[in-house]
Design a protein around this motif. Structure first.
Motif, PDB file in Angstrom:
ATOM      1  N   LEU A 132      19.320  -7.364 -65.484  1.00  8.55           N
ATOM      2  CA  LEU A 132      19.260  -6.137 -66.277  1.00  8.55           C
ATOM      3  C   LEU A 132      20.637  -5.478 -66.361  1.00  8.55           C
ATOM      4  O   LEU A 132      20.971  -4.876 -67.397  1.00  8.55           O
ATOM      5  CB  LEU A 132      18.225  -5.191 -65.681  1.00  8.55           C
ATOM      6  CG  LEU A 132      16.772  -5.677 -65.775  1.00  8.55           C
ATOM      7  CD1 LEU A 132      15.829  -4.728 -65.034  1.00  8.55           C
ATOM      8  CD2 LEU A 132      16.333  -5.825 -67.228  1.00  8.55           C
ATOM      9  N   ASP A 133      21.439  -5.583 -65.310  1.00  5.31           N
ATOM     10  CA  ASP A 133      22.797  -5.054 -65.363  1.00  5.31           C
ATOM     11  C   ASP A 133      23.618  -5.761 -66.445  1.00  5.31           C
ATOM     12  O   ASP A 133      24.373  -5.116 -67.196  1.00  5.31           O
ATOM     13  CB  ASP A 133      23.497  -5.220 -64.008  1.00  5.31           C
ATOM     14  CG  ASP A 133      22.955  -4.274 -62.948  1.00  5.31           C
ATOM     15  OD1 ASP A 133      22.288  -3.289 -63.316  1.00  5.31           O
ATOM     16  OD2 ASP A 133      23.191  -4.540 -61.747  1.00  5.31           O
ATOM     17  N   ARG A 134      23.487  -7.074 -66.524  1.00  7.52           N
ATOM     18  CA  ARG A 134      24.229  -7.818 -67.550  1.00  7.52           C
ATOM     19  C   ARG A 134      23.775  -7.408 -68.946  1.00  7.52           C
ATOM     20  O   ARG A 134      24.598  -7.268 -69.866  1.00  7.52           O
ATOM     21  CB  ARG A 134      24.033  -9.327 -67.342  1.00  7.52           C
ATOM     22  CG  ARG A 134      24.733  -9.876 -66.101  1.00  7.52           C
ATOM     23  CD  ARG A 134      24.725 -11.395 -66.085  1.00  7.52           C
ATOM     24  NE  ARG A 134      23.387 -11.944 -65.941  1.00  7.52           N
ATOM     25  CZ  ARG A 134      22.812 -12.225 -64.778  1.00  7.52           C
ATOM     26  NH1 ARG A 134      23.463 -11.983 -63.637  1.00  7.52           N
ATOM     27  NH2 ARG A 134      21.596 -12.740 -64.732  1.00  7.52           N
ATOM     28  N   GLU A 140      22.203  -5.318 -75.206  1.00  2.26           N
ATOM     29  CA  GLU A 140      21.108  -6.061 -75.836  1.00  2.26           C
ATOM     30  C   GLU A 140      20.338  -6.830 -74.774  1.00  2.26           C
ATOM     31  O   GLU A 140      20.895  -7.187 -73.728  1.00  2.26           O
ATOM     32  CB  GLU A 140      21.626  -7.009 -76.919  1.00  2.26           C
ATOM     33  CG  GLU A 140      22.633  -8.019 -76.431  1.00  2.26           C
ATOM     34  CD  GLU A 140      23.228  -8.861 -77.550  1.00  2.26           C
ATOM     35  OE1 GLU A 140      23.624 -10.014 -77.271  1.00  2.26           O
ATOM     36  OE2 GLU A 140      23.305  -8.378 -78.693  1.00  2.26           O
ATOM     37  N   LEU A 141      19.058  -7.075 -75.061  1.00  2.00           N
ATOM     38  CA  LEU A 141      18.196  -7.731 -74.079  1.00  2.00           C
ATOM     39  C   LEU A 141      17.199  -8.637 -74.771  1.00  2.00           C
ATOM     40  O   LEU A 141      16.412  -8.197 -75.613  1.00  2.00           O
ATOM     41  CB  LEU A 141      17.434  -6.682 -73.256  1.00  2.00           C
ATOM     42  CG  LEU A 141      16.356  -7.191 -72.286  1.00  2.00           C
ATOM     43  CD1 LEU A 141      16.952  -8.115 -71.232  1.00  2.00           C
ATOM     44  CD2 LEU A 141      15.636  -6.012 -71.619  1.00  2.00           C
ATOM     45  N   ASP A 142      17.276  -9.917 -74.457  1.00  2.00           N
ATOM     46  CA  ASP A 142      16.249 -10.883 -74.828  1.00  2.00           C
ATOM     47  C   ASP A 142      15.498 -11.200 -73.535  1.00  2.00           C
ATOM     48  O   ASP A 142      16.065 -11.787 -72.603  1.00  2.00           O
ATOM     49  CB  ASP A 142      16.871 -12.146 -75.427  1.00  2.00           C
ATOM     50  CG  ASP A 142      15.831 -13.180 -75.845  1.00  2.00           C
ATOM     51  OD1 ASP A 142      14.822 -13.350 -75.132  1.00  2.00           O
ATOM     52  OD2 ASP A 142      16.022 -13.833 -76.883  1.00  2.00           O
ATOM     53  N   VAL A 143      14.241 -10.806 -73.452  1.00  2.00           N
ATOM     54  CA  VAL A 143      13.484 -10.932 -72.203  1.00  2.00           C
ATOM     55  C   VAL A 143      13.434 -12.376 -71.727  1.00  2.00           C
ATOM     56  O   VAL A 143      13.527 -12.646 -70.518  1.00  2.00           O
ATOM     57  CB  VAL A 143      12.059 -10.362 -72.377  1.00  2.00           C
ATOM     58  CG1 VAL A 143      11.199 -10.675 -71.152  1.00  2.00           C
ATOM     59  CG2 VAL A 143      12.117  -8.856 -72.603  1.00  2.00           C
ATOM     60  N   THR A 417      18.658   1.987 -67.040  1.00  2.00           N
ATOM     61  CA  THR A 417      19.078   2.907 -65.977  1.00  2.00           C
ATOM     62  C   THR A 417      19.941   2.183 -64.953  1.00  2.00           C
ATOM     63  O   THR A 417      19.552   1.141 -64.426  1.00  2.00           O
ATOM     64  CB  THR A 417      17.854   3.508 -65.281  1.00  2.00           C
ATOM     65  OG1 THR A 417      17.023   4.131 -66.256  1.00  2.00           O
ATOM     66  CG2 THR A 417      18.267   4.513 -64.225  1.00  2.00           C
ATOM     67  N   PRO A 418      21.131   2.718 -64.627  1.00  2.00           N
ATOM     68  CA  PRO A 418      21.969   2.088 -63.606  1.00  2.00           C
ATOM     69  C   PRO A 418      21.308   2.157 -62.233  1.00  2.00           C
ATOM     70  O   PRO A 418      20.518   3.068 -61.944  1.00  2.00           O
ATOM     71  CB  PRO A 418      23.259   2.915 -63.623  1.00  2.00           C
ATOM     72  CG  PRO A 418      23.202   3.720 -64.874  1.00  2.00           C
ATOM     73  CD  PRO A 418      21.756   3.913 -65.213  1.00  2.00           C
ATOM     74  N   LEU A 419      21.669   1.195 -61.392  1.00  2.00           N
ATOM     75  CA  LEU A 419      21.199   1.244 -60.006  1.00  2.00           C
ATOM     76  C   LEU A 419      21.880   2.388 -59.279  1.00  2.00           C
ATOM     77  O   LEU A 419      23.057   2.660 -59.467  1.00  2.00           O
ATOM     78  CB  LEU A 419      21.519  -0.087 -59.301  1.00  2.00           C
ATOM     79  CG  LEU A 419      20.700  -1.299 -59.726  1.00  2.00           C
ATOM     80  CD1 LEU A 419      21.239  -2.530 -59.035  1.00  2.00           C
ATOM     81  CD2 LEU A 419      19.237  -1.106 -59.410  1.00  2.00           C
ATOM     82  N   ARG A 420      21.132   3.075 -58.448  1.00  2.00           N
ATOM     83  CA  ARG A 420      21.719   4.178 -57.666  1.00  2.00           C
ATOM     84  C   ARG A 420      22.528   3.609 -56.498  1.00  2.00           C
ATOM     85  O   ARG A 420      22.179   2.643 -55.904  1.00  2.00           O
ATOM     86  CB  ARG A 420      20.614   5.095 -57.137  1.00  2.00           C
ATOM     87  CG  ARG A 420      19.899   5.832 -58.257  1.00  2.00           C
ATOM     88  CD  ARG A 420      18.868   6.787 -57.661  1.00  2.00           C
ATOM     89  NE  ARG A 420      18.183   7.538 -58.696  1.00  2.00           N
ATOM     90  CZ  ARG A 420      17.081   7.088 -59.332  1.00  2.00           C
ATOM     91  NH1 ARG A 420      16.595   5.938 -58.996  1.00  2.00           N
ATOM     92  NH2 ARG A 420      16.512   7.816 -60.260  1.00  2.00           N
TER      93      ARG A 420
END
Length: 420
Positions: A132-134, A140-143, A417-420
């Motif tokens: 998800l970070d990438r 863009e996101l292809d699941v 959402t970025p990781l905390r």
């Protein structure tokens, strides 16, 4: 029992027109009851009762020599007289009955116990977050390409001790060999795999594992492949051919179906008016379990499995003869209204009476790992991807019949959402 021409029946299953939504076709097949294909010793079962009975039946075999018609190592592929070629693989547990199946299964079972699998959760979570970070960096996101595929292929490669930098080769071989599980009809249109290419992929994959096994003998590691080599070297647990075939099976089965499970689950939540389920999952990670179980029922990654009757099997209204090939339409059984009220409705409150992982001695060995990978992927997706929307309401599906999942699943989203 209904009798129908074999080629026409399987042409219906293979017709690309049904690829996006085969469930109306399955419903029509299920309404007919058990179907014998013309004069062939082939029976198709589609009710939950019949499929569950055969999956548990002592006379239901997987070894091809029990069949009264010539079959290749993958016993569905030449129902209509076509042959894929002599693919090897009959020494893997997928095509072995007891006692060999029990012996081979026991050798790898320790790597897939619930306790061992639970220990993988931090690594699986890290892989999902990295994916998800990438996607966040690219915008863009292809699941399928960005989450559903890289997660399970990385996990199974790390378990086996397979170098991940060779993943492109592994992907090609795996995609081709997964097609060997499909039935083939001479009258089917489009999407027909090239038999020669499939045989070459099979040989190349087995040659690859021969080289990797030689390397691991010289340099043992802390992985499943090293453990299997030790079992082979003991001389009474595993032959060399079984070792190679088992590695190939674990690689392919260890990720192909989980890719589809993750993608099918996300697609269902975004497409069928169930965004409220996604909202629940965002704040209640325990909800992932019921969602995954219902996804396994509603749109299973494995649509059908074969069995061969090594002795007569009596079912209500039909007598299956010794030697008959029995095709179990698990996807049809999972929507049987005799078992599931309003079966075409997605409802995570149903429980887990589905047959997606099979039953009996061939119940999916990797079920705990698949469930965990899918649960983590779906949970992290729900928690981190804000306002996801399908970029294509009708995404293309992989050109498979036995295995089902979208080929691509591009999304739009507000943010990740970025990781905390």
């Amino acid at each position: 029992m209904t009798t129908t021409p074999g080629s026409g029946f399987f042409a219906g299953l293979l017709d690309p027109a049904h690829r996006a939504n085969p469930y109306p076709l399955y419903a029509r097949i299920r309404e007919q009851g058990p179907v014998r294909l013309g004069q062939m010793p082939v029976v198709v079962l589609s009710s939950h009762r019949d499929c569950a009975t055969v999956l548990r039946h002592r006379a239901a075999a997987v070894e091809r020599h029990h069949a009264s018609i010539p079959l290749g190592p993958t016993p569905v592929h030449d129902l209509a007289g076509d042959r894929v070629g002599e693919l090897s693989g009959t020494t893997s547990m997928l095509f072995r009955d007891a006692p060999d199946h029990i012996r081979l299964r026991r050798l790898v079972a320790k790597a897939f116990t619930p306790a061992v699998v639970r220990g993988l959760e931090p690594r699986i979570t890290a892989l999902a977050d990295a994916a998800l970070d990438r996607a966040a960096e690219r915008g863009e996101l292809d699941v399928v390409a960005d989450l559903a595929y890289p997660l399970p292929i990385t996990v199974i490669c790390e378990l086996l001790g397979v170098p991940l930098d060779e993943e492109p080769l592994l992907r090609r071989w795996s995609m081709l060999l997964a097609r060997s599980l499909d039935p083939i009809s001479a009258t089917a249109t489009g999407g027909r795999p090239d038999p020669g290419e499939m045989v070459r992929a099979n040989n190349e994959l087995h040659d690859y594992f021969e080289r990797l096994i030689r390397h691991r003998r010289a340099r043992p590691g802390d992985d499943l492949l090293t453990a299997l080599i030790a079992a082979e070297e003991s001389g009474d647990a595993l032959t060399h051919d079984e070792l190679v075939s088992t590695c190939a099976l674990l690689l392919i089965a260890g990720h192909e179906t989980t890719v589809n499970l993750i993608a099918n689950s996300v697609l269902t939540l975004l497409r069928h008016g169930h965004r409220h389920h996604l909202a629940i999952l965002r704040t209640a990670s325990a909800f992932a379990g019921p969602v995954i179980e219902e996804s396994l029922r509603f749109d299973p990654p494995v649509q059908l499995v074969p069995r061969i009757a090594r002795a007569p099997i009596a079912l209500p209204g039909i007598e299956i003869a010794a030697g008959d090939l029995v095709v179990l339409l698990l996807a049809a059984a999972n929507r049987d209204p005799a078992v599931f009220a309003d079966p075409d409705r997605f409802d995570p409150a149903r429980g887990d009476r589905h047959l997606a992982f099979g039953l009996g001695q061939h119940f999916c060995l990797g079920a705990p790992l698949a469930r965990l990978e899918a649960s983590v992927a779906l949970t992290r997706f729900a928690q981190r991807v804000r306002d996801p929307r399908l970029a294509d309401e009708q995404p293309p599906y992989r050109d498979h019949v036995t295995l089902r999942g979208p080929a691509r699943l591009p999304l739009t989203f507000a943010s990740i959402t970025p990781l905390r």
